[in-house]
Design an enzyme around this catalytic site. Structure first.
Site, mmCIF file in Angstrom:
data_model
loop_
_atom_site.group_PDB
_atom_site.id
_atom_site.type_symbol
_atom_site.label_atom_id
_atom_site.label_comp_id
_atom_site.label_asym_id
_atom_site.label_seq_id
_atom_site.Cartn_x
_atom_site.Cartn_y
_atom_site.Cartn_z
ATOM 1 N N PRO A 202 0.772 -1.246 0.000
ATOM 2 C CG PRO A 202 -0.020 -0.957 2.175
ATOM 3 C CD PRO A 202 0.711 -1.928 1.299
ATOM 4 C CB CYS A 203 3.047 2.780 -2.534
ATOM 5 S SG CYS A 203 2.093 2.433 -4.013
#
Length: 169
Positions: free
Chosen positions: A138-139
């Site tokens: 989850p950047c």
């Protein structure tokens, strides 16, 4: 370990058509959006050289888990088996990203601290931007130190949607 074969499939989502690249073991190798094909192709070249994905079907589990995530079960993406190529540093950053709880955010500086590289803020940002399996790694949960939304490979409108989705669920 380098895959021998890559398969390209797509999935409709609330934020557009998602492209899914998986390997012969059923692991997700890349996730991007249909309006960002050149970036996906560049990432695949960087990670897998001349190996190109062929049209096919992604494992049902990947599609199911993503569907559940978009339906509000944020933990569903934790069940997706993924693997990436990348440098040791990138791998370290990507593993740290998976430890950011859904519904929360962190800064690039805090992420650099979390991997014991407090002076590597720019390198952390570069590794974040090179993440080939967005959403799963989850950047989108990384924001600027001042709380501002910063770049997201799929566009800031998607980053904003993902953060709102996770904060509501």
């Amino acid at each position: 370990m380098q895959p021998e074969r890559l398969t390209l499939d797509q999935l409709d989502s609330p934020i557009g058509t998602i492209l899914l690249v998986s390997d012969e073991e059923g692991r997700l190798r890349a996730l991007d959006y249909s309006d960002y094909v050149p970036r996906l192709e560049k990432l695949l070249r960087l990670h897998y050289g001349s190996l190109k994905p062929t049209p096919g079907t992604a494992p049902a589990a990947i599609k199911r888990h993503l569907g559940e995530y978009f339906a509000g079960d944020l933990a569903a993406i934790d069940g997706i088996d993924w693997a990436t190529a990348g440098t040791e540093f990138q791998q370290k950053v990507w593993r740290a990203l998976t430890r950011i709880p859904a519904g929360t955010t962190t800064s690039y500086g805090a992420l650099a601290q979390a991997i014991d590289a407090p002076k590597a803020v720019r390198a952390v940002g570069a590794a974040n931007g090179a993440n080939p399996v967005g959403i799963i790694v989850p950047c989108h949960r990384v924001i600027g130190a001042n709380g501002a939304l910063t770049g997201y490979g799929g566009g800031l409108h998607r980053k904003e949607w993902l953060l709102r989705h996770e904060s509501r669920a």
